[in-house]
Scaffold this motif. Structure first.
Motif, PDB file in Angstrom:
ATOM      1  N   ARG A  59       0.845  -1.215   0.000  1.00  0.00           N
ATOM      2  CA  ARG A  59       0.000   0.000   0.000  1.00  0.00           C
ATOM      3  C   ARG A  59       0.872   1.254   0.000  1.00  0.00           C
ATOM      4  O   ARG A  59       0.594   2.207  -0.704  1.00  0.00           O
ATOM      5  CB  ARG A  59      -0.930   0.004   1.225  1.00  0.00           C
ATOM      6  CG  ARG A  59      -2.193  -0.839   1.053  1.00  0.00           C
ATOM      7  CD  ARG A  59      -3.305  -0.409   1.982  1.00  0.00           C
ATOM      8  NE  ARG A  59      -2.968  -0.529   3.394  1.00  0.00           N
ATOM      9  CZ  ARG A  59      -3.000  -1.686   4.077  1.00  0.00           C
ATOM     10  NH1 ARG A  59      -3.341  -2.811   3.461  1.00  0.00           N
ATOM     11  NH2 ARG A  59      -2.685  -1.718   5.359  1.00  0.00           N
ATOM     12  N   TRP A  60       1.931   1.230   0.785  1.00  0.00           N
ATOM     13  CA  TRP A  60       2.857   2.377   0.801  1.00  0.00           C
ATOM     14  C   TRP A  60       3.545   2.531  -0.552  1.00  0.00           C
ATOM     15  O   TRP A  60       3.679   3.649  -1.066  1.00  0.00           O
ATOM     16  CB  TRP A  60       3.931   2.173   1.890  1.00  0.00           C
ATOM     17  CG  TRP A  60       3.536   2.788   3.189  1.00  0.00           C
ATOM     18  CD1 TRP A  60       3.035   2.137   4.273  1.00  0.00           C
ATOM     19  CD2 TRP A  60       3.589   4.170   3.547  1.00  0.00           C
ATOM     20  NE1 TRP A  60       2.778   3.027   5.283  1.00  0.00           N
ATOM     21  CE2 TRP A  60       3.111   4.288   4.868  1.00  0.00           C
ATOM     22  CE3 TRP A  60       4.001   5.333   2.889  1.00  0.00           C
ATOM     23  CZ2 TRP A  60       3.029   5.502   5.540  1.00  0.00           C
ATOM     24  CZ3 TRP A  60       3.913   6.545   3.560  1.00  0.00           C
ATOM     25  CH2 TRP A  60       3.430   6.623   4.867  1.00  0.00           C
ATOM     26  N   GLN A  61       3.966   1.379  -1.107  1.00  0.00           N
ATOM     27  CA  GLN A  61       4.739   1.441  -2.351  1.00  0.00           C
ATOM     28  C   GLN A  61       3.902   1.956  -3.512  1.00  0.00           C
ATOM     29  O   GLN A  61       4.428   2.543  -4.451  1.00  0.00           O
ATOM     30  CB  GLN A  61       5.350   0.069  -2.661  1.00  0.00           C
ATOM     31  CG  GLN A  61       6.585  -0.173  -1.815  1.00  0.00           C
ATOM     32  CD  GLN A  61       6.980  -1.632  -1.726  1.00  0.00           C
ATOM     33  OE1 GLN A  61       6.141  -2.514  -1.888  1.00  0.00           O
ATOM     34  NE2 GLN A  61       8.251  -1.894  -1.454  1.00  0.00           N
ATOM     35  N   LYS A  62       2.578   1.743  -3.407  1.00  0.00           N
ATOM     36  CA  LYS A  62       1.690   2.228  -4.478  1.00  0.00           C
ATOM     37  C   LYS A  62       1.760   3.745  -4.585  1.00  0.00           C
ATOM     38  O   LYS A  62       1.607   4.312  -5.657  1.00  0.00           O
ATOM     39  CB  LYS A  62       0.250   1.774  -4.220  1.00  0.00           C
ATOM     40  CG  LYS A  62      -0.019   0.420  -4.839  1.00  0.00           C
ATOM     41  CD  LYS A  62      -1.482   0.056  -4.808  1.00  0.00           C
ATOM     42  CE  LYS A  62      -1.657  -1.380  -5.301  1.00  0.00           C
ATOM     43  NZ  LYS A  62      -2.664  -2.101  -4.549  1.00  0.00           N
ATOM     44  N   SER A  63       1.958   4.400  -3.442  1.00  0.00           N
ATOM     45  CA  SER A  63       2.076   5.859  -3.525  1.00  0.00           C
ATOM     46  C   SER A  63       3.532   6.288  -3.722  1.00  0.00           C
ATOM     47  O   SER A  63       3.869   7.458  -3.606  1.00  0.00           O
ATOM     48  CB  SER A  63       1.462   6.514  -2.279  1.00  0.00           C
ATOM     49  OG  SER A  63       2.045   5.969  -1.123  1.00  0.00           O
ATOM     50  N   GLY A  64       4.396   5.303  -4.015  1.00  0.00           N
ATOM     51  CA  GLY A  64       5.788   5.614  -4.355  1.00  0.00           C
ATOM     52  C   GLY A  64       6.766   5.143  -3.288  1.00  0.00           C
ATOM     53  O   GLY A  64       6.576   5.429  -2.115  1.00  0.00           O
TER      54      GLY A  64
ATOM     55  N   ARG B 219       8.098   7.772  -0.978  1.00  0.00           N
ATOM     56  CA  ARG B 219       7.254   8.183   0.158  1.00  0.00           C
ATOM     57  C   ARG B 219       7.417   7.215   1.328  1.00  0.00           C
ATOM     58  O   ARG B 219       7.422   7.620   2.484  1.00  0.00           O
ATOM     59  CB  ARG B 219       5.780   8.265  -0.271  1.00  0.00           C
ATOM     60  CG  ARG B 219       5.472   9.560  -1.014  1.00  0.00           C
ATOM     61  CD  ARG B 219       4.031   9.995  -0.832  1.00  0.00           C
ATOM     62  NE  ARG B 219       3.611   9.974   0.560  1.00  0.00           N
ATOM     63  CZ  ARG B 219       2.394   9.569   0.974  1.00  0.00           C
ATOM     64  NH1 ARG B 219       1.516   9.149   0.093  1.00  0.00           N
ATOM     65  NH2 ARG B 219       2.070   9.590   2.243  1.00  0.00           N
ATOM     66  N   ARG B 220       7.539   5.927   1.002  1.00  0.00           N
ATOM     67  CA  ARG B 220       7.722   4.930   2.061  1.00  0.00           C
ATOM     68  C   ARG B 220       9.043   5.186   2.790  1.00  0.00           C
ATOM     69  O   ARG B 220       9.116   5.151   4.008  1.00  0.00           O
ATOM     70  CB  ARG B 220       7.714   3.513   1.477  1.00  0.00           C
ATOM     71  CG  ARG B 220       7.665   2.417   2.549  1.00  0.00           C
ATOM     72  CD  ARG B 220       7.809   1.031   1.945  1.00  0.00           C
ATOM     73  NE  ARG B 220       9.166   0.775   1.483  1.00  0.00           N
ATOM     74  CZ  ARG B 220      10.141   0.333   2.260  1.00  0.00           C
ATOM     75  NH1 ARG B 220       9.912   0.084   3.525  1.00  0.00           N
ATOM     76  NH2 ARG B 220      11.343   0.134   1.759  1.00  0.00           N
TER      77      ARG B 220
END
Ligand SMILES: [Zn+2]
Length: 421
Positions: free
Chosen positions: A290-295, A298-299
């Motif tokens: 889920r974090w990686q989906k926003s980049g 960002r994670r």
């Protein structure tokens, strides 16, 4: 829910009433936890779950009370996990298993955050001695939405808190100032404590006199905003008797501070079954995705922010120790936090933040009693206190890791766990 009730009933039928709760724990080294010392070679008399007296070993043991020979061992107050989420059926782990794990680790008290409707019945069954478990303190959470709280709904909620004997109200968020002020006013009249997430920020919790502030966020944010003002905020916490429960393990896990290898080798991970291990692995990998989906960037930023928050926490905890803010201890519920066992992981973090073993153990025992305003009755080893105790093979004041050497756990004088020889 039905399943849980039938479980309660089954347990009630198996046990039923308190067993032996009078003992002499003979020739033991007592760590009283109301001061930083070890009282060597004591006989501790427990009668009907209460510590009656503590005398030098050999002053004459009564013949009528069974003796636990504890030569060379260490007796201290049982540990209290102050931020617990009991099983709700979402993970492959049962209530009995969780209670046993706590007892194996010397935990004699649990503060449940965000309680279920069956928790009062569960607490009552534990109190009556039908269920072998640590003492359970329960909360009910305020609805998350302001619009759900009409005047009638607030009155009904407060009434439930009183009649079902919840220990406090858990605040999660989402309530506007007007309603909050009304709720706080009513709670004050009824002597009901509110604890939980910060009311918007640390200042909000102080303003409304919350009994505790959970998680690192509110303190770290206040420090980030104005590090010079933090000392006076901590003074207000002391003045208003507000406890801090950082749940640092939770922050470290969800803030990506551990490698997969480190997560899998956390204390107690070899005690859980594969179903739970797989469930945690799946949850963690979904969470990461889920974090990686926003980049991925960002994670990584979030991981860096968590690392920074931990350095802020070190400065805050140091100041809290100087000023006397009541700090308690819990790893919180998270993937790879094994119930009971993760208490040691949280202790290691406290120590890495600069706390001495005595300060860490005090946070896990005496300070919990201070939160409940019950330090007169438990949280230390002395005459008149409840016999909620843990007997250790080795001294944890010398080396915190010795908290792992649990030999026997007593709740109200009853032996609820004993290490197999
Ligand atoms: Zn929580």
């Amino acid at each position: 829910m039905l399943k849980l009730f039938s479980w309660l009933l089954a347990v009630c039928l198996v046990f039923g009433g308190r067993a032996q709760n009078s003992w002499v724990i003979a020739d033991v080294n007592v760590i009283p936890m109301d001061r930083d010392t070890v009282l060597k070679h004591r006989d501790v008399y427990i009668q009907k779950g209460i510590i009656i007296s503590m005398v030098k070993h050999g002053a004459g043991l009564p013949k009528t009370i069974p003796v636990i020979n504890a030569s060379g061992k260490y007796l201290m107050p049982g540990l209290v996990d102050m931020h617990v989420h009991l099983p709700d059926g979402s993970e492959p782990i049962g209530m009995r298993q969780v209670f046993d794990m706590y007892l194996q680790c010397g935990v004699t008290g649990l503060r449940s955050m965000r309680g279920e409707a069956f928790h009062p019945a569960l607490r009552d069954s534990i109190e009556a001695g039908y269920i072998k478990a640590p003492n359970l303190y329960i909360s009910s959470s305020l609805p998350f939405k302001d619009s759900l709280l009409s005047n009638e709904a607030i009155a009904a909620f407060i009434d439930t808190i009183k009649t079902r004997r919840y220990d406090f109200i858990k605040y999660l968020g989402g309530i506007g100032e007007e309603r909050m002020a009304k709720i706080v006013g009513l709670c004050r009249q009824e002597h009901i404590a509110i604890a939980g997430h910060a009311y918007k920020d640390l200042q909000g919790s102080i303003r409304y006199g919350f009994r505790s502030v959970e998680h690192i966020g509110p303190l770290a944010n206040a420090y980030k905003k104005d590090s010079l003002n933090i000392a006076s905020l901590l003074d207000s916490m002391v003045e208003r008797n507000i406890t801090f429960c950082p749940t640092a393990s939770w922050s470290m896990i969800v803030g990506f501070q551990y490698s997969e290898e480190q997560l899998h080798s956390r204390y107690g991970m070899n005690r859980i079954d594969t179903a739970l291990m797989h469930a945690w692995d799946r949850s963690f990998s979904d969470y990461k995705t889920r974090w990686q989906k926003s980049g991925e960037e960002r994670r990584k930023e979030y991981a860096a922010k968590t690392a920074l928050d931990m350095t802020r926490l070190a400065a805050i905890i140091k100041l809290m120790q100087q000023k006397g803010v009541n700090v308690v201890l819990s790893p919180d519920n998270a993937m790879y936090n094994v119930p009971g066992y993760a208490m040691y992981e949280e202790m290691k973090i406290y120590q890495s933040l600069g706390m001495s073993p005595y300060q860490v153990l005090r946070a896990a025992t005496h300070n919990a009693a201070v939160f409940f305003d019950q330090s007169k009755w438990w949280g230390s080893v002395s005459a008149g206190k409840n016999a909620d105790l843990v007997l250790l093979d080795k001294n944890p004041l010398g080396n915190l890791e010795n908290i792992k050497t649990v030999n026997t756990t007593l709740v109200h004088g009853q032996i609820l766990y004993r290490k197999k020889k």
